[in-house]
Design a protein around this motif. Structure first.
Motif, PDB file in Angstrom:
ATOM      1  N   LEU A  48      -0.522  -7.572   9.956  1.00  0.00           N
ATOM      2  CA  LEU A  48       0.361  -6.959   9.569  1.00  0.00           C
ATOM      3  C   LEU A  48       1.532  -7.842  10.401  1.00  0.00           C
ATOM      4  CD1 LEU A  48       0.396  -2.935   9.596  1.00  0.00           C
ATOM      5  CD2 LEU A  48      -0.112  -4.870   7.532  1.00  0.00           C
ATOM      6  N   LYS A  49       2.057  -8.546   9.439  1.00  0.00           N
ATOM      7  CA  LYS A  49       3.399  -9.420   9.941  1.00  0.00           C
ATOM      8  C   LYS A  49       4.273  -8.143   9.876  1.00  0.00           C
ATOM      9  CE  LYS A  49       1.472 -13.585   7.792  1.00  0.00           C
ATOM     10  NZ  LYS A  49       1.555 -14.304   6.968  1.00  0.00           N
ATOM     11  N   ASN A  50       5.437  -8.911   9.594  1.00  0.00           N
ATOM     12  CA  ASN A  50       6.702  -7.761   8.854  1.00  0.00           C
ATOM     13  C   ASN A  50       6.715  -7.267   7.686  1.00  0.00           C
ATOM     14  OD1 ASN A  50       8.669  -9.289  11.221  1.00  0.00           O
ATOM     15  ND2 ASN A  50       9.220 -10.956  10.289  1.00  0.00           N
ATOM     16  N   GLY A  51       7.395  -6.392   7.987  1.00  0.00           N
ATOM     17  CA  GLY A  51       7.415  -4.824   6.297  1.00  0.00           C
ATOM     18  C   GLY A  51       8.702  -4.350   6.040  1.00  0.00           C
ATOM     19  N   VAL A  52       8.157  -4.292   5.091  1.00  0.00           N
ATOM     20  CA  VAL A  52      10.220  -3.849   3.925  1.00  0.00           C
ATOM     21  C   VAL A  52       9.932  -2.067   3.714  1.00  0.00           C
ATOM     22  CG1 VAL A  52      10.719  -6.205   3.970  1.00  0.00           C
ATOM     23  CG2 VAL A  52       9.970  -4.742   2.306  1.00  0.00           C
ATOM     24  N   SER A  53      10.812  -1.681   3.814  1.00  0.00           N
ATOM     25  CA  SER A  53      11.016  -0.119   3.513  1.00  0.00           C
ATOM     26  C   SER A  53      12.204   0.172   3.217  1.00  0.00           C
ATOM     27  CB  SER A  53      10.681   0.449   4.225  1.00  0.00           C
ATOM     28  OG  SER A  53      10.532   1.672   3.581  1.00  0.00           O
ATOM     29  N   THR A  54      12.891   1.031   2.683  1.00  0.00           N
ATOM     30  CA  THR A  54      13.749   1.577   2.747  1.00  0.00           C
ATOM     31  C   THR A  54      14.953   2.074   3.786  1.00  0.00           C
ATOM     32  OG1 THR A  54      13.186   4.313   2.040  1.00  0.00           O
ATOM     33  CG2 THR A  54      13.314   2.662   0.408  1.00  0.00           C
ATOM     34  N   TYR A  55      15.994   1.703   3.500  1.00  0.00           N
ATOM     35  CA  TYR A  55      16.847   2.085   4.662  1.00  0.00           C
ATOM     36  C   TYR A  55      16.483   2.547   5.812  1.00  0.00           C
ATOM     37  CZ  TYR A  55      21.584   2.319   7.149  1.00  0.00           C
ATOM     38  OH  TYR A  55      22.196   2.464   8.143  1.00  0.00           O
ATOM     39  N   TRP A  56      16.426   4.272   5.616  1.00  0.00           N
ATOM     40  CA  TRP A  56      16.426   5.373   6.674  1.00  0.00           C
ATOM     41  C   TRP A  56      14.801   5.422   7.303  1.00  0.00           C
ATOM     42  CZ3 TRP A  56      19.966   6.677   9.387  1.00  0.00           C
ATOM     43  CH2 TRP A  56      21.688   6.975   8.515  1.00  0.00           C
ATOM     44  N   SER A  57      13.666   4.949   6.322  1.00  0.00           N
ATOM     45  CA  SER A  57      12.875   4.365   7.049  1.00  0.00           C
ATOM     46  C   SER A  57      12.951   3.206   8.081  1.00  0.00           C
ATOM     47  CB  SER A  57      11.425   4.289   5.790  1.00  0.00           C
ATOM     48  OG  SER A  57      10.557   4.000   6.426  1.00  0.00           O
ATOM     49  N   ALA A  58      12.978   1.999   7.265  1.00  0.00           N
ATOM     50  CA  ALA A  58      13.056   1.182   8.350  1.00  0.00           C
ATOM     51  C   ALA A  58      14.159   1.550   9.340  1.00  0.00           C
ATOM     52  CB  ALA A  58      14.172   0.039   7.412  1.00  0.00           C
ATOM     53  N   LYS A  59      14.942   1.520   9.416  1.00  0.00           N
ATOM     54  CA  LYS A  59      15.736   2.160  10.715  1.00  0.00           C
ATOM     55  C   LYS A  59      15.277   2.822  11.762  1.00  0.00           C
ATOM     56  CE  LYS A  59      20.382   0.721  10.969  1.00  0.00           C
ATOM     57  NZ  LYS A  59      21.204  -0.617  11.196  1.00  0.00           N
ATOM     58  N   GLN A  60      14.203   4.077  11.106  1.00  0.00           N
ATOM     59  CA  GLN A  60      13.553   4.222  12.365  1.00  0.00           C
ATOM     60  C   GLN A  60      12.509   3.643  12.735  1.00  0.00           C
ATOM     61  OE1 GLN A  60      12.483   8.380  10.051  1.00  0.00           O
ATOM     62  NE2 GLN A  60      14.102   9.575  10.762  1.00  0.00           N
ATOM     63  N   THR A  61      11.149   3.518  11.966  1.00  0.00           N
ATOM     64  CA  THR A  61      10.230   2.540  12.689  1.00  0.00           C
ATOM     65  C   THR A  61      10.341   1.565  13.683  1.00  0.00           C
ATOM     66  OG1 THR A  61       9.394   2.883   9.966  1.00  0.00           O
ATOM     67  CG2 THR A  61       8.401   1.590  11.858  1.00  0.00           C
ATOM     68  N   PHE A  67       3.823  -6.448   3.975  1.00  0.00           N
ATOM     69  CA  PHE A  67       3.816  -4.852   3.585  1.00  0.00           C
ATOM     70  C   PHE A  67       4.933  -4.301   3.585  1.00  0.00           C
ATOM     71  CE2 PHE A  67       3.746  -4.889   8.077  1.00  0.00           C
ATOM     72  CZ  PHE A  67       4.785  -3.655   8.621  1.00  0.00           C
ATOM     73  N   VAL A  68       5.088  -3.457   2.888  1.00  0.00           N
ATOM     74  CA  VAL A  68       6.327  -2.268   2.238  1.00  0.00           C
ATOM     75  C   VAL A  68       5.678  -0.944   2.752  1.00  0.00           C
ATOM     76  CG1 VAL A  68       7.473  -1.834  -0.193  1.00  0.00           C
ATOM     77  CG2 VAL A  68       6.350  -3.968  -0.054  1.00  0.00           C
ATOM     78  N   VAL A  69       6.702   0.273   3.303  1.00  0.00           N
ATOM     79  CA  VAL A  69       6.266   1.356   3.368  1.00  0.00           C
ATOM     80  C   VAL A  69       6.821   1.839   3.011  1.00  0.00           C
ATOM     81  CG1 VAL A  69       6.611   2.901   5.156  1.00  0.00           C
ATOM     82  CG2 VAL A  69       5.497   0.544   5.818  1.00  0.00           C
ATOM     83  N   MET A  70       6.229   2.549   1.354  1.00  0.00           N
ATOM     84  CA  MET A  70       6.882   3.228   0.290  1.00  0.00           C
ATOM     85  C   MET A  70       7.015   5.589   1.261  1.00  0.00           C
ATOM     86  SD  MET A  70       6.080   1.576  -2.439  1.00  0.00           S
ATOM     87  CE  MET A  70       4.614   0.888  -2.852  1.00  0.00           C
ATOM     88  N   ASN A  71       7.581   5.283   0.566  1.00  0.00           N
ATOM     89  CA  ASN A  71       8.360   6.855   0.457  1.00  0.00           C
ATOM     90  C   ASN A  71       7.562   8.245   0.086  1.00  0.00           C
ATOM     91  OD1 ASN A  71      10.686   6.051   2.524  1.00  0.00           O
ATOM     92  ND2 ASN A  71      11.521   5.685  -0.163  1.00  0.00           N
ATOM     93  N   ASP A 124      -3.159  -3.565  -1.425  1.00  0.00           N
ATOM     94  CA  ASP A 124      -3.962  -2.590  -1.562  1.00  0.00           C
ATOM     95  C   ASP A 124      -3.380  -1.683  -0.666  1.00  0.00           C
ATOM     96  OD1 ASP A 124      -6.183  -3.987  -1.842  1.00  0.00           O
ATOM     97  OD2 ASP A 124      -6.049  -4.871   0.073  1.00  0.00           O
ATOM     98  N   VAL A 125      -3.387   0.123  -0.542  1.00  0.00           N
ATOM     99  CA  VAL A 125      -2.668   0.670  -0.045  1.00  0.00           C
ATOM    100  C   VAL A 125      -3.554   1.427   0.938  1.00  0.00           C
ATOM    101  CG1 VAL A 125      -1.421   3.306  -0.835  1.00  0.00           C
ATOM    102  CG2 VAL A 125      -1.983   0.948  -2.933  1.00  0.00           C
ATOM    103  N   TYR A 126      -2.758   1.605   1.922  1.00  0.00           N
ATOM    104  CA  TYR A 126      -3.436   2.495   2.395  1.00  0.00           C
ATOM    105  C   TYR A 126      -2.690   3.615   3.433  1.00  0.00           C
ATOM    106  CZ  TYR A 126      -6.560  -1.231   3.877  1.00  0.00           C
ATOM    107  OH  TYR A 126      -6.991  -2.482   3.097  1.00  0.00           O
ATOM    108  N   ASN A 127      -3.034   4.756   3.419  1.00  0.00           N
ATOM    109  CA  ASN A 127      -1.858   5.981   3.892  1.00  0.00           C
ATOM    110  C   ASN A 127      -2.844   6.258   5.351  1.00  0.00           C
ATOM    111  OD1 ASN A 127      -5.045   7.501   2.475  1.00  0.00           O
ATOM    112  ND2 ASN A 127      -3.054   8.838   2.990  1.00  0.00           N
ATOM    113  N   GLU A 128      -1.413   6.836   5.674  1.00  0.00           N
ATOM    114  CA  GLU A 128      -1.614   7.622   7.201  1.00  0.00           C
ATOM    115  C   GLU A 128      -1.012   8.949   6.799  1.00  0.00           C
ATOM    116  OE1 GLU A 128      -3.513   9.881  10.064  1.00  0.00           O
ATOM    117  OE2 GLU A 128      -3.512   7.638  10.040  1.00  0.00           O
ATOM    118  N   LEU A 166       1.206   2.713   2.759  1.00  0.00           N
ATOM    119  CA  LEU A 166       1.429   1.129   3.511  1.00  0.00           C
ATOM    120  C   LEU A 166       1.161   0.386   2.379  1.00  0.00           C
ATOM    121  CD1 LEU A 166       1.348  -0.202   6.834  1.00  0.00           C
ATOM    122  CD2 LEU A 166       0.511  -1.433   4.895  1.00  0.00           C
ATOM    123  N   VAL A 167       1.454  -0.429   1.857  1.00  0.00           N
ATOM    124  CA  VAL A 167       0.853  -1.215   0.705  1.00  0.00           C
ATOM    125  C   VAL A 167       0.807  -2.771   1.719  1.00  0.00           C
ATOM    126  CG1 VAL A 167       1.925  -2.586  -1.778  1.00  0.00           C
ATOM    127  CG2 VAL A 167       1.788  -0.042  -0.862  1.00  0.00           C
TER     128      VAL A 167
END
Length: 480
Positions: A373-386, A430-434, A452-456, A461-462
């Motif tokens: 994994l390198k850097n990821g992207v997501s929507t605003y609140w998810s990105a800030k928190q992580t 990678f992208v983190v989904m809501n 590929d999609v992984y989930n926890e 996580l895509v």
């Protein structure tokens, strides 16, 4: 996350200092001045927030005490201040009893709008102290208005407008007043601060998020619908919000009575003007697009108890007040006991020392499972928190979804997406989904890309081919 990200950018990352996009209400003072040293020493988002809250509430109480000292005889100052502290203990403690969080939250949060209210109270204190021989206080009033306006545009609603209404009305009720000098000082200081604010945005590499409002009929209609929904909900919800709304209405009624009797006239005139300006300005500007915008008017619920307690202490005799002092003390003790009893000490300490949002825990587990994994992207609140709570050091930056366009709207730096001037580009994969359905939106947007999609738990996580962002390019650039 606004102040931690600013600190990270200004004092740790450093190189992106000149490219940071500040909030439209930057909260320079006293927010940054207080928060940055605390965070520098603690380096914990949770603990720095807790300590900041204690400092902010302490400043608030000191100003209230000074207001009571200015308006009341010495023997009544401590009584009025104690009553205010009692009510605010109940306001803050209400968060332990129900879901009505926005009123207690605002006074405890950093980088929101509470500093605008604190500076408004400070400016009001200077105004109340002014007489014909106090040129120094007039200068302090101008300085407070300058700092308050530069710090947060909401200050104009919380102080400048109510102040101008107050001196205009008082000039008719009290013929000896000379309002033109004070009005000139306040207007000049406010306009000068607005000019400096624009100059910072135009003449430096910093930029502020534009604050929009709409004077159109459709937005007025929408704002009116939200306005009535918001305030009727608070008045008729039959919970803590109803109680604090009744306190507010009682304070308004009492202030009108005091104005008629010429009791503490300047203070009560200001409070009534404050209520009118604070409650109705968002409606008139067409900015009420959702009930959460109560944050612009929530300060009515803070000012009302102050006025109610000071006026009540002024009106009633010491003998009457002392008769109920023991009862009030017992009630306060019971409230504090219930608040403490509601808290699970182990949970409180673990949240303060080890807190992570569940989404961040899931992402950390996924990072351990998925290699490369390198850097990821997501929507605003998810990105800030992580980015600021991750124990794995994973970096996730905010994008607009599903287009995967950089979100430079608030509290973000361009180099996070494009790379620094040293030529090294940021790479993402990678992208983190809501929610899982979001994968369908991503597939529709980029049908040529395999992923590929992984989930926890509830986090998805895509994994995608490596991509970059380029300045002036609308969307990601895939390596292959």
């Amino acid at each position: 996350m606004y102040f931690p990200s600013l600190f990270q950018e200004f004092f740790i990352e450093g190189e992106g200092f000149g490219e940071f996009k500040l909030n439209g209400q930057p909260n320079f003072f006293p927010d940054m001045v207080i928060y940055f040293p605390i965070y520098a020493l603690i380096r914990s988002i949770v603990w720095s927030g807790i300590i900041y809250s204690l400092v902010q509430v302490s400043i608030f109480i000191i100003i209230i005490f000074q207001l009571a000292k200015e308006l009341l005889p010495q023997e009544k100052v401590k009584i009025a201040s104690s009553l205010v502290v009692f009510i605010f203990t109940f306001i803050i403690g209400s968060a332990a009893f129900g879901k009505e969080w926005i009123i207690p939250f605002q006074i405890l949060s950093n980088g929101f709008h509470t500093s605008a209210f604190i500076l408004a109270l400070l400016a009001l204190l200077f105004y109340l102290k002014i007489n014909e021989d106090t040129k120094k206080l007039i200068s302090l009033l101008g300085l407070a208005v300058f700092i308050g306006t530069l710090n947060d545009g909401l200050f104009s609603v919380l102080f400048v407008i109510p102040f101008l209404i107050t001196i205009f009305v008082s000039s008719f009720l009290i013929k000896k007043t000379k309002p033109l000098v004070l009005a000139g000082v306040v207007i000049t200081a406010s306009l000068f601060a607005q000019a400096i604010y624009r100059a910072i945005g135009e003449c430096t590499s910093w930029s502020f998020i534009k604050q929009g409002y709409s004077l159109s009929v459709p937005m007025w209609k929408k704002s009116a619908a939200v306005f009535f929904e918001m305030w009727s909900s608070h008045l008729f919800s039959f919970n803590f919000n109803t109680f604090i709304s009744i306190v507010g209405l009682s304070a308004i009624g009492q202030s009108l009575f005091c104005i008629r009797k010429r009791y503490l006239l300047k203070m009560n005139l200001f409070f009534v003007a404050f209520v009118i300006a604070t409650v109705f300005t968002p409606l008139l500007l067409g900015t009420l697009d959702n009930p959460f915008k109560l944050r612009y008017s929530v300060f009515v619920f803070y000012f009302a108890p102050i006025i109610l307690c000071i006026n009540s202490t002024h009106i009633f005799s010491m003998r009457y007040i002392e008769r109920y002092a023991i009862t009030l003390s017992l009630v306060l003790a019971v409230v504090l006991g219930l608040m403490v009893g509601k808290l699970d000490k182990n949970v409180v300490m673990s949240r303060a020392t080890e807190y992570q949002p569940q989404r961040v825990k899931d992402i950390d587990l996924l990072c351990d499972k998925v290699p490369g994994l390198k850097n990821g992207v997501s929507t605003y609140w998810s990105a800030k928190q992580t980015t600021y709570f991750s124990s794995s050091g994973v970096k996730i930056y905010a994008i607009y979804y599903p287009e995967l366009k950089p979100n430079l709207y608030t509290g973000h730096n361009k180099w996070w997406y494009y790379g620094k001037d040293d030529g090294l580009e940021q790479e993402f994969n990678f992208v983190v989904m809501n929610k899982p359905e979001d994968t369908l939106l991503l597939k529709k947007e980029y049908p040529q890309i395999d992923f590929d999609v992984y989930n926890e738990g509830g986090t998805y996580l895509v994994i995608m081919p490596t991509f970059k962002f380029g300045k002036g390019i609308d969307g990601p650039i895939f390596s292959n």
